[in-house]
Structures are given as C-alpha cells and as structure tokens.
Design a protein around this motif. Structure first.
Motif, mmCIF file in Angstrom:
data_model
loop_
_atom_site.group_PDB
_atom_site.id
_atom_site.type_symbol
_atom_site.label_atom_id
_atom_site.label_comp_id
_atom_site.label_asym_id
_atom_site.label_seq_id
_atom_site.Cartn_x
_atom_site.Cartn_y
_atom_site.Cartn_z
ATOM 1 N N PHE A 69 0.821 -1.203 0.000
ATOM 2 C CA PHE A 69 0.000 0.000 0.000
ATOM 3 C C PHE A 69 0.865 1.267 0.000
ATOM 4 O O PHE A 69 0.617 2.188 -0.778
ATOM 5 C CB PHE A 69 -0.929 -0.013 1.217
ATOM 6 N N THR A 70 1.874 1.314 0.851
ATOM 7 C CA THR A 70 2.720 2.520 0.900
ATOM 8 C C THR A 70 3.506 2.689 -0.397
ATOM 9 O O THR A 70 3.682 3.817 -0.864
ATOM 10 C CB THR A 70 3.680 2.517 2.106
ATOM 11 N N LYS A 71 3.940 1.585 -0.983
ATOM 12 C CA LYS A 71 4.661 1.666 -2.262
ATOM 13 C C LYS A 71 3.758 2.284 -3.329
ATOM 14 O O LYS A 71 4.181 3.156 -4.094
ATOM 15 C CB LYS A 71 5.127 0.271 -2.687
ATOM 16 N N TYR A 72 2.506 1.843 -3.367
ATOM 17 C CA TYR A 72 1.535 2.411 -4.309
ATOM 18 C C TYR A 72 1.318 3.902 -4.027
ATOM 19 O O TYR A 72 1.311 4.729 -4.948
ATOM 20 C CB TYR A 72 0.209 1.648 -4.223
ATOM 21 N N CYS A 73 1.134 4.253 -2.758
ATOM 22 C CA CYS A 73 0.889 5.650 -2.384
ATOM 23 C C CYS A 73 2.075 6.547 -2.728
ATOM 24 O O CYS A 73 1.886 7.697 -3.149
ATOM 25 C CB CYS A 73 0.554 5.758 -0.892
ATOM 26 N N LEU A 74 3.274 6.032 -2.562
ATOM 27 C CA LEU A 74 4.463 6.798 -2.941
ATOM 28 C C LEU A 74 4.507 7.011 -4.451
ATOM 29 O O LEU A 74 4.776 8.116 -4.925
ATOM 30 C CB LEU A 74 5.735 6.085 -2.461
ATOM 31 N N LYS A 75 4.224 5.950 -5.184
ATOM 32 C CA LYS A 75 4.240 6.015 -6.655
ATOM 33 C C LYS A 75 3.223 7.033 -7.172
ATOM 34 O O LYS A 75 3.504 7.788 -8.092
ATOM 35 C CB LYS A 75 3.948 4.633 -7.234
ATOM 36 N N GLU A 76 2.047 7.052 -6.544
ATOM 37 C CA GLU A 76 0.976 7.964 -6.960
ATOM 38 C C GLU A 76 1.082 9.336 -6.291
ATOM 39 O O GLU A 76 0.217 10.185 -6.496
ATOM 40 C CB GLU A 76 -0.392 7.336 -6.654
ATOM 41 N N GLN A 77 2.111 9.529 -5.472
ATOM 42 C CA GLN A 77 2.389 10.781 -4.775
ATOM 43 C C GLN A 77 1.279 11.181 -3.796
ATOM 44 O O GLN A 77 1.002 12.359 -3.587
ATOM 45 C CB GLN A 77 2.686 11.907 -5.763
ATOM 46 N N TYR A 78 0.664 10.163 -3.166
ATOM 47 C CA TYR A 78 -0.290 10.409 -2.085
ATOM 48 C C TYR A 78 0.446 10.486 -0.752
ATOM 49 O O TYR A 78 -0.128 10.887 0.243
ATOM 50 C CB TYR A 78 -1.331 9.287 -1.990
ATOM 51 N N LEU A 79 1.688 10.074 -0.763
ATOM 52 C CA LEU A 79 2.478 9.926 0.453
ATOM 53 C C LEU A 79 3.876 10.456 0.197
ATOM 54 O O LEU A 79 4.468 10.182 -0.849
ATOM 55 C CB LEU A 79 2.515 8.430 0.819
ATOM 56 N N ALA A 80 4.412 11.220 1.161
ATOM 57 C CA ALA A 80 5.740 11.814 0.998
ATOM 58 C C ALA A 80 6.851 10.892 1.508
ATOM 59 O O ALA A 80 7.942 10.858 0.948
ATOM 60 C CB ALA A 80 5.801 13.152 1.722
ATOM 61 N N ASN A 81 6.585 10.143 2.595
ATOM 62 C CA ASN A 81 7.609 9.284 3.194
ATOM 63 C C ASN A 81 7.053 7.887 3.436
ATOM 64 O O ASN A 81 5.896 7.735 3.811
ATOM 65 C CB ASN A 81 8.092 9.867 4.527
ATOM 66 N N ASP A 82 7.913 6.899 3.263
ATOM 67 C CA ASP A 82 7.519 5.497 3.458
ATOM 68 C C ASP A 82 7.595 5.143 4.936
ATOM 69 O O ASP A 82 8.676 4.954 5.487
ATOM 70 C CB ASP A 82 8.437 4.589 2.642
ATOM 71 N N PHE A 83 6.435 5.054 5.593
ATOM 72 C CA PHE A 83 6.407 4.742 7.022
ATOM 73 C C PHE A 83 6.649 3.256 7.306
ATOM 74 O O PHE A 83 6.692 2.851 8.459
ATOM 75 C CB PHE A 83 5.111 5.231 7.682
ATOM 76 N N THR A 84 6.850 2.459 6.258
ATOM 77 C CA THR A 84 7.165 1.036 6.469
ATOM 78 C C THR A 84 8.640 0.727 6.213
ATOM 79 O O THR A 84 9.073 -0.397 6.440
ATOM 80 C CB THR A 84 6.305 0.119 5.570
ATOM 81 N N ARG A 85 9.401 1.715 5.767
ATOM 82 C CA ARG A 85 10.823 1.487 5.494
ATOM 83 C C ARG A 85 11.526 1.100 6.789
ATOM 84 O O ARG A 85 11.376 1.740 7.822
ATOM 85 C CB ARG A 85 11.483 2.726 4.927
ATOM 86 N N GLY A 86 12.263 -0.001 6.744
ATOM 87 C CA GLY A 86 12.995 -0.470 7.910
ATOM 88 C C GLY A 86 12.181 -1.369 8.812
ATOM 89 O O GLY A 86 12.706 -1.911 9.773
ATOM 90 N N ILE A 87 10.894 -1.555 8.514
ATOM 91 C CA ILE A 87 10.065 -2.465 9.306
ATOM 92 C C ILE A 87 10.365 -3.879 8.834
ATOM 93 O O ILE A 87 10.269 -4.198 7.660
ATOM 94 C CB ILE A 87 8.558 -2.148 9.124
ATOM 95 N N GLU A 88 10.742 -4.721 9.793
ATOM 96 C CA GLU A 88 11.065 -6.098 9.445
ATOM 97 C C GLU A 88 9.972 -7.044 9.935
ATOM 98 O O GLU A 88 9.330 -6.793 10.937
ATOM 99 C CB GLU A 88 12.408 -6.481 10.067
#
Length: 94
Positions: A69-88
């Motif tokens: 979902f966040t990857k899609y939102c980033l691609k579509e520019q609905y989201l500025a930062n990936d809040f899942t980056r680094g989540i394992e």
C-alpha cells in the motif's frame, strides 16, 4: 488490479489495511497518510503478536499489505515518506 492479484489477495489486503486503520483510530492516532509513523506500525505489529496473538505468518502478510500500500501511495504521490521502510517481519517458526 495492476499486479494481477487474485480476488482473495485483494480481499485479504483490504482486511489488513482496515485492521490497521481501526488500530490507529482506536489508539487516538491520525489516519492522515503523511502523519503515520514507523513507531505506530511497530506498535501495530506488537498489538497483532501480543493482544491478538496472531502467528508470525499472519503478521507477515499484514506487513506485506502495508508495504504494498505505501509503495503504491508513494508512486501515486499520495504519500511523501515510506512509514514502512525499515520495518522487518517477525521470524516464522519452521
């Protein structure tokens, strides 16, 4: 639709995202995409493992749902930062 996911996958991802939204709402957190933090995602994972006693495999799918979902939102520019980056994902017992 874009990735040719099955109907079951789409339904499961929708459920996972709704569960995360409910978690945020129930814990007094903002549901605005650009205000969601990694800390909130980590607390959600702790909630799934602790309070809901979900197995790591189920939690991994929910993490995958959030990351997709966040990857899609980033691609579509609905989201500025990936809040899942680094989540394992939690380790699944073999």
């Amino acid at each position: 639709m874009e990735k040719n996911y099955s109907v079951n996958t789409v339904t499961s991802y929708e459920y996972d995202l709704q569960l995360f939204l409910t978690f945020l709402t129930d814990h007094g957190c903002s549901t605005c995409l650009n205000e969601i933090t990694k800390t909130q995602v980590r607390r959600f994972i702790q909630y799934l493992l602790g309070s809901l006693k979900q197995k790591p495999r189920s939690v991994n799918r929910k993490i995958s749902s959030l990351k997709t979902f966040t990857k899609y939102c980033l691609k579509e520019q609905y989201l500025a930062n990936d809040f899942t980056r680094g989540i394992e994902s939690p380790k699944a017992n073999c």
